[in-house]
Design a protein around this motif. Structure first.
Motif, PDB file in Angstrom:
ATOM      1  N   ASN A  84      35.422  36.742  30.471  1.00 16.48           N
ATOM      2  CA  ASN A  84      35.630  36.967  29.044  1.00 16.48           C
ATOM      3  C   ASN A  84      36.964  37.676  28.796  1.00 16.48           C
ATOM      4  N   GLN A  85      37.186  38.072  27.550  1.00 13.81           N
ATOM      5  CA  GLN A  85      38.473  38.618  27.152  1.00 13.81           C
ATOM      6  C   GLN A  85      38.751  39.980  27.795  1.00 13.81           C
ATOM      7  N   SER A  86      37.735  40.782  27.969  1.00 16.18           N
ATOM      8  CA  SER A  86      37.955  42.092  28.584  1.00 16.18           C
ATOM      9  C   SER A  86      38.314  41.967  30.063  1.00 16.18           C
ATOM     10  N   ASP A  87      37.763  40.958  30.736  1.00 20.18           N
ATOM     11  CA  ASP A  87      38.141  40.723  32.135  1.00 20.18           C
ATOM     12  C   ASP A  87      39.606  40.309  32.251  1.00 20.18           C
ATOM     13  N   VAL A  88      40.048  39.453  31.361  1.00 21.28           N
ATOM     14  CA  VAL A  88      41.444  39.022  31.378  1.00 21.28           C
ATOM     15  C   VAL A  88      42.365  40.193  31.073  1.00 21.28           C
ATOM     16  N   LEU A  89      41.987  41.021  30.116  1.00 21.90           N
ATOM     17  CA  LEU A  89      42.786  42.196  29.784  1.00 21.90           C
ATOM     18  C   LEU A  89      42.865  43.154  30.976  1.00 21.90           C
TER      19      LEU A  89
END
Length: 55
Positions: free
Chosen positions: A2-7
């Motif tokens: 998800n987006q937090s993993d990419v961040l």
């Protein structure tokens, strides 16, 4: 992923590359002798003596 993993991955890569650059600069300055008086050790870095009035 998800987006937090990419961040997290992006921030981690930025921090890792910054740390690598700092370590490389530290090792290069220690190998040069630590006398950082503005003169680099390479022939292309100057300082140039062009103010001698011969031109």
């Amino acid at each position: 992923m998800n987006q937090s993993d990419v961040l997290f991955l992006v921030v981690f890569l930025i921090l890792l590359s910054t740390l690598t650059v700092i370590i490389v600069q530290f090792v290069r300055s220690r190998r040069r002798g630590g006398s950082d008086d503005g003169r680099g050790g390479n022939w292309w870095e100057g300082p140039w003596d062009e103010g001698d009035g011969k031109r």
